[in-house]
Write a protein that holds these residues in place. Structure first.
Motif, mmCIF file in Angstrom:
data_model
loop_
_atom_site.group_PDB
_atom_site.id
_atom_site.type_symbol
_atom_site.label_atom_id
_atom_site.label_comp_id
_atom_site.label_asym_id
_atom_site.label_seq_id
_atom_site.Cartn_x
_atom_site.Cartn_y
_atom_site.Cartn_z
ATOM 1 N N ILE A 101 0.844 -1.206 0.000
ATOM 2 C CA ILE A 101 0.000 0.000 0.000
ATOM 3 C C ILE A 101 0.876 1.252 0.000
ATOM 4 C CG2 ILE A 101 -1.714 1.336 1.293
ATOM 5 C CD1 ILE A 101 -2.750 -1.403 2.396
ATOM 6 N N GLU A 102 1.901 1.251 0.834
ATOM 7 C CA GLU A 102 2.773 2.427 0.931
ATOM 8 C C GLU A 102 3.543 2.706 -0.362
ATOM 9 O OE1 GLU A 102 3.855 2.245 5.693
ATOM 10 O OE2 GLU A 102 5.249 1.365 4.257
ATOM 11 N N ASN A 103 4.172 1.677 -0.895
ATOM 12 C CA ASN A 103 5.108 1.862 -2.001
ATOM 13 C C ASN A 103 4.549 1.509 -3.371
ATOM 14 O OD1 ASN A 103 7.114 2.518 -0.059
ATOM 15 N ND2 ASN A 103 7.459 0.345 0.279
ATOM 16 N N GLY A 104 3.429 0.794 -3.401
ATOM 17 C CA GLY A 104 2.897 0.326 -4.674
ATOM 18 C C GLY A 104 3.788 -0.761 -5.236
ATOM 19 N N GLY A 105 3.651 -0.999 -6.503
ATOM 20 C CA GLY A 105 4.460 -2.006 -7.163
ATOM 21 C C GLY A 105 3.738 -2.487 -8.394
ATOM 22 N N GLY A 106 4.472 -2.867 -9.392
ATOM 23 C CA GLY A 106 3.829 -3.237 -10.645
ATOM 24 C C GLY A 106 3.089 -2.023 -11.184
ATOM 25 N N THR A 107 1.812 -2.177 -11.396
ATOM 26 C CA THR A 107 1.021 -1.056 -11.901
ATOM 27 C C THR A 107 0.299 -0.289 -10.792
ATOM 28 O OG1 THR A 107 -0.852 -2.533 -12.302
ATOM 29 C CG2 THR A 107 0.655 -2.137 -14.153
ATOM 30 N N MET A 108 0.445 -0.745 -9.546
ATOM 31 C CA MET A 108 -0.224 -0.076 -8.426
ATOM 32 C C MET A 108 0.587 1.128 -7.958
ATOM 33 S SD MET A 108 -1.282 -1.619 -4.741
ATOM 34 C CE MET A 108 -1.615 -0.532 -3.370
ATOM 35 N N PRO A 109 -0.077 2.276 -7.797
ATOM 36 C CA PRO A 109 0.639 3.437 -7.256
ATOM 37 C C PRO A 109 0.818 3.304 -5.750
ATOM 38 C CG PRO A 109 -1.656 3.992 -7.592
ATOM 39 C CD PRO A 109 -1.462 2.593 -8.135
ATOM 40 N N GLY A 110 1.822 3.942 -5.197
ATOM 41 C CA GLY A 110 2.013 3.985 -3.755
ATOM 42 C C GLY A 110 1.110 5.037 -3.129
ATOM 43 N N PHE A 111 0.682 4.798 -1.897
ATOM 44 C CA PHE A 111 -0.220 5.728 -1.210
ATOM 45 C C PHE A 111 0.434 6.369 0.011
ATOM 46 C CE2 PHE A 111 -3.084 3.298 -3.791
ATOM 47 C CZ PHE A 111 -4.087 4.190 -4.123
ATOM 48 N N SER A 113 2.292 8.936 0.319
ATOM 49 C CA SER A 113 2.208 10.394 0.377
ATOM 50 C C SER A 113 0.772 10.916 0.421
ATOM 51 C CB SER A 113 2.935 11.008 -0.824
ATOM 52 O OG SER A 113 2.308 10.614 -2.022
ATOM 53 N N SER A 114 -0.208 10.055 0.149
ATOM 54 C CA SER A 114 -1.582 10.540 0.115
ATOM 55 C C SER A 114 -2.469 9.974 1.224
ATOM 56 C CB SER A 114 -2.221 10.228 -1.245
ATOM 57 O OG SER A 114 -2.268 8.836 -1.463
ATOM 58 N N MET A 115 -1.955 9.025 2.007
ATOM 59 C CA MET A 115 -2.717 8.458 3.123
ATOM 60 C C MET A 115 -1.900 8.572 4.408
ATOM 61 S SD MET A 115 -4.388 4.932 1.593
ATOM 62 C CE MET A 115 -5.173 4.504 3.137
ATOM 63 N N LYS A 116 -2.588 8.711 5.525
ATOM 64 C CA LYS A 116 -1.927 8.750 6.816
ATOM 65 C C LYS A 116 -1.390 7.359 7.157
ATOM 66 C CE LYS A 116 -4.262 11.007 10.045
ATOM 67 N NZ LYS A 116 -5.424 11.433 10.827
ATOM 68 N N GLU A 117 -0.277 7.325 7.874
ATOM 69 C CA GLU A 117 0.351 6.052 8.247
ATOM 70 C C GLU A 117 -0.603 5.165 9.045
ATOM 71 O OE1 GLU A 117 4.194 4.400 10.753
ATOM 72 O OE2 GLU A 117 4.186 6.469 10.079
ATOM 73 N N ASP A 118 -1.356 5.751 9.976
ATOM 74 C CA ASP A 118 -2.311 4.974 10.772
ATOM 75 C C ASP A 118 -3.401 4.366 9.893
ATOM 76 O OD1 ASP A 118 -0.941 5.547 13.085
ATOM 77 O OD2 ASP A 118 -2.349 7.064 13.788
ATOM 78 N N ASP A 119 -3.826 5.109 8.869
ATOM 79 C CA ASP A 119 -4.852 4.598 7.959
ATOM 80 C C ASP A 119 -4.310 3.444 7.119
ATOM 81 O OD1 ASP A 119 -6.656 6.453 8.934
ATOM 82 O OD2 ASP A 119 -6.396 7.840 7.253
ATOM 83 N N ILE A 120 -3.078 3.556 6.671
ATOM 84 C CA ILE A 120 -2.455 2.475 5.902
ATOM 85 C C ILE A 120 -2.326 1.236 6.774
ATOM 86 C CG2 ILE A 120 -0.316 1.712 4.792
ATOM 87 C CD1 ILE A 120 0.036 4.609 3.785
ATOM 88 N N LYS A 121 -1.898 1.413 8.010
ATOM 89 C CA LYS A 121 -1.747 0.295 8.951
ATOM 90 C C LYS A 121 -3.099 -0.378 9.207
ATOM 91 C CE LYS A 121 0.257 -2.067 12.337
ATOM 92 N NZ LYS A 121 0.900 -3.320 12.013
ATOM 93 N N ALA A 122 -4.134 0.421 9.431
ATOM 94 C CA ALA A 122 -5.470 -0.133 9.683
ATOM 95 C C ALA A 122 -5.973 -0.907 8.464
ATOM 96 C CB ALA A 122 -6.448 0.979 10.045
ATOM 97 N N LEU A 123 -5.737 -0.376 7.283
ATOM 98 C CA LEU A 123 -6.144 -1.040 6.046
ATOM 99 C C LEU A 123 -5.383 -2.343 5.872
ATOM 100 C CD1 LEU A 123 -8.088 -0.536 3.698
ATOM 101 C CD2 LEU A 123 -6.240 0.662 2.529
ATOM 102 N N ALA A 124 -4.083 -2.351 6.161
ATOM 103 C CA ALA A 124 -3.274 -3.570 6.048
ATOM 104 C C ALA A 124 -3.745 -4.625 7.033
ATOM 105 C CB ALA A 124 -1.800 -3.240 6.270
ATOM 106 N N THR A 125 -4.068 -4.219 8.249
ATOM 107 C CA THR A 125 -4.574 -5.157 9.258
ATOM 108 C C THR A 125 -5.890 -5.776 8.799
ATOM 109 O OG1 THR A 125 -3.523 -3.890 11.032
ATOM 110 C CG2 THR A 125 -5.320 -5.370 11.669
ATOM 111 N N TRP A 126 -6.772 -4.960 8.286
ATOM 112 C CA TRP A 126 -8.088 -5.410 7.803
ATOM 113 C C TRP A 126 -7.922 -6.383 6.644
ATOM 114 C CZ3 TRP A 126 -10.956 -3.854 3.254
ATOM 115 C CH2 TRP A 126 -12.308 -4.194 3.281
#
Length: 131
Positions: A101-111, A113-126
Protein backbone atom coordinates in the motif's frame (compact mmCIF):
# COMPACT_ATOMS: atom_id res chain seq x y z
CA UNK A 1 -1.33 -5.73 -31.97
CA UNK A 2 -4.66 -6.36 -30.22
CA UNK A 3 -2.80 -7.51 -27.12
CA UNK A 4 -0.76 -4.30 -27.05
CA UNK A 5 -3.92 -2.20 -27.33
CA UNK A 6 -5.54 -4.18 -24.51
CA UNK A 7 -2.51 -3.60 -22.27
CA UNK A 8 -2.49 0.12 -23.06
CA UNK A 9 -6.22 0.39 -22.39
CA UNK A 10 -5.86 -1.44 -19.07
CA UNK A 11 -3.01 0.87 -18.10
CA UNK A 12 -5.08 3.94 -18.93
CA UNK A 13 -7.96 2.61 -16.82
CA UNK A 14 -5.60 1.95 -13.94
CA UNK A 15 -4.22 5.46 -14.00
CA UNK A 16 -7.66 7.00 -14.33
CA UNK A 17 -9.30 4.74 -11.73
CA UNK A 18 -6.61 4.94 -9.09
CA UNK A 19 -6.17 8.68 -9.56
CA UNK A 20 -9.88 9.23 -9.03
CA UNK A 21 -9.89 7.00 -5.96
CA UNK A 22 -7.45 9.22 -4.11
CA UNK A 23 -9.67 12.28 -4.50
CA UNK A 24 -12.54 12.90 -2.10
CA UNK A 25 -15.76 11.49 -3.50
CA UNK A 26 -18.11 13.32 -1.16
CA UNK A 27 -18.40 17.02 -0.60
CA UNK A 28 -18.26 16.69 3.19
CA UNK A 29 -14.50 16.01 3.46
CA UNK A 30 -11.75 18.45 4.26
CA UNK A 31 -9.95 20.27 1.48
CA UNK A 32 -6.88 18.05 1.06
CA UNK A 33 -7.94 14.41 1.38
CA UNK A 34 -10.94 12.39 2.43
CA UNK A 35 -9.05 9.80 4.46
CA UNK A 36 -8.27 12.09 7.43
CA UNK A 37 -11.98 12.89 7.70
CA UNK A 38 -12.89 9.27 8.43
CA UNK A 39 -10.23 8.98 11.12
CA UNK A 40 -10.76 12.34 12.75
CA UNK A 41 -14.52 11.92 12.97
CA UNK A 42 -14.09 9.06 15.41
CA UNK A 43 -11.96 11.20 17.73
CA UNK A 44 -10.99 8.66 20.38
CA UNK A 45 -10.27 5.90 17.88
CA UNK A 46 -7.69 7.79 15.82
CA UNK A 47 -4.83 6.17 17.69
CA UNK A 48 -6.62 2.83 17.94
CA UNK A 49 -7.00 2.61 14.16
CA UNK A 50 -3.43 1.36 14.03
CA UNK A 51 -4.46 -1.66 16.08
CA UNK A 52 -7.00 -4.22 14.97
CA UNK A 53 -10.03 -2.34 13.70
CA UNK A 54 -12.98 -3.46 15.76
CA UNK A 55 -16.39 -1.94 16.25
CA UNK A 56 -16.41 1.56 14.74
CA UNK A 57 -12.86 1.01 13.46
CA UNK A 58 -13.96 -1.52 10.84
CA UNK A 59 -16.47 0.99 9.45
CA UNK A 60 -13.61 3.49 9.11
CA UNK A 61 -11.45 0.87 7.35
CA UNK A 62 -14.29 0.02 5.01
CA UNK A 63 -14.58 3.70 4.12
CA UNK A 64 -10.80 3.88 3.57
CA UNK A 65 -11.02 0.90 1.22
CA UNK A 66 -13.93 2.43 -0.68
CA UNK A 67 -12.16 5.77 -1.08
CA UNK A 68 -8.70 4.49 -1.99
CA UNK A 69 -8.85 0.91 -3.27
CA UNK A 70 -12.30 0.07 -4.62
CA UNK A 71 -11.77 1.69 -8.03
CA UNK A 72 -9.08 -0.86 -8.90
CA UNK A 73 -9.82 -3.82 -6.60
CA UNK A 74 -13.64 -3.88 -6.76
CA UNK A 75 -16.44 -3.15 -4.33
CA UNK A 76 -16.33 -6.69 -2.94
CA UNK A 77 -12.55 -7.18 -3.17
CA UNK A 78 -13.20 -9.26 -6.30
CA UNK A 79 -10.56 -7.52 -8.40
CA UNK A 80 -10.82 -5.60 -11.62
CA UNK A 81 -7.93 -3.53 -12.92
CA UNK A 82 -6.03 -4.69 -9.81
CA UNK A 83 -5.99 -8.21 -8.37
CA UNK A 84 -8.68 -9.66 -6.12
CA UNK A 85 -8.07 -9.01 -2.42
CA UNK A 86 -10.76 -11.26 -0.95
CA UNK A 87 -8.10 -13.78 0.21
CA UNK A 88 -5.00 -11.58 0.21
CA UNK A 89 -4.26 -12.40 3.88
CA UNK A 90 -3.67 -16.03 2.92
CA UNK A 91 -0.95 -14.95 0.48
CA UNK A 92 0.70 -11.92 2.12
CA UNK A 93 1.51 -10.96 5.71
CA UNK A 94 0.22 -7.75 7.24
CA UNK A 95 3.68 -6.18 6.85
CA UNK A 96 3.85 -7.16 3.17
CA UNK A 97 0.39 -5.70 2.56
CA UNK A 98 1.34 -2.48 4.35
CA UNK A 99 4.49 -2.11 2.24
CA UNK A 100 2.49 -2.73 -0.94
CA UNK A 101 0.00 0.00 0.00
CA UNK A 102 2.77 2.43 0.93
CA UNK A 103 5.11 1.86 -2.00
CA UNK A 104 2.90 0.33 -4.67
CA UNK A 105 4.46 -2.01 -7.16
CA UNK A 106 3.83 -3.24 -10.64
CA UNK A 107 1.02 -1.06 -11.90
CA UNK A 108 -0.22 -0.08 -8.43
CA UNK A 109 0.64 3.44 -7.26
CA UNK A 110 2.01 3.99 -3.76
CA UNK A 111 -0.22 5.73 -1.21
CA UNK A 112 2.46 6.73 1.32
CA UNK A 113 2.21 10.39 0.38
CA UNK A 114 -1.58 10.54 0.11
CA UNK A 115 -2.72 8.46 3.12
CA UNK A 116 -1.93 8.75 6.82
CA UNK A 117 0.35 6.05 8.25
CA UNK A 118 -2.31 4.97 10.77
CA UNK A 119 -4.85 4.60 7.96
CA UNK A 120 -2.46 2.48 5.90
CA UNK A 121 -1.75 0.30 8.95
CA UNK A 122 -5.47 -0.13 9.68
CA UNK A 123 -6.14 -1.04 6.05
CA UNK A 124 -3.27 -3.57 6.05
CA UNK A 125 -4.57 -5.16 9.26
CA UNK A 126 -8.09 -5.41 7.80
CA UNK A 127 -6.86 -6.90 4.52
CA UNK A 128 -4.51 -9.36 6.29
CA UNK A 129 -7.59 -10.86 7.99
CA UNK A 130 -9.09 -11.70 4.56
CA UNK A 131 -8.20 -15.39 4.20
Amino acid sequence: MKKLLAVLAAGALLVAGCGAASQPSSGSGSSSASTPTTSSQSGSSSSSSSSSGSGGGSADVTALYQQNCQACHGANLEGGVGPALDKVGAKLSEDQIQKQIENGGGTMPGFKSSMKEDDIKALATWLAAKK
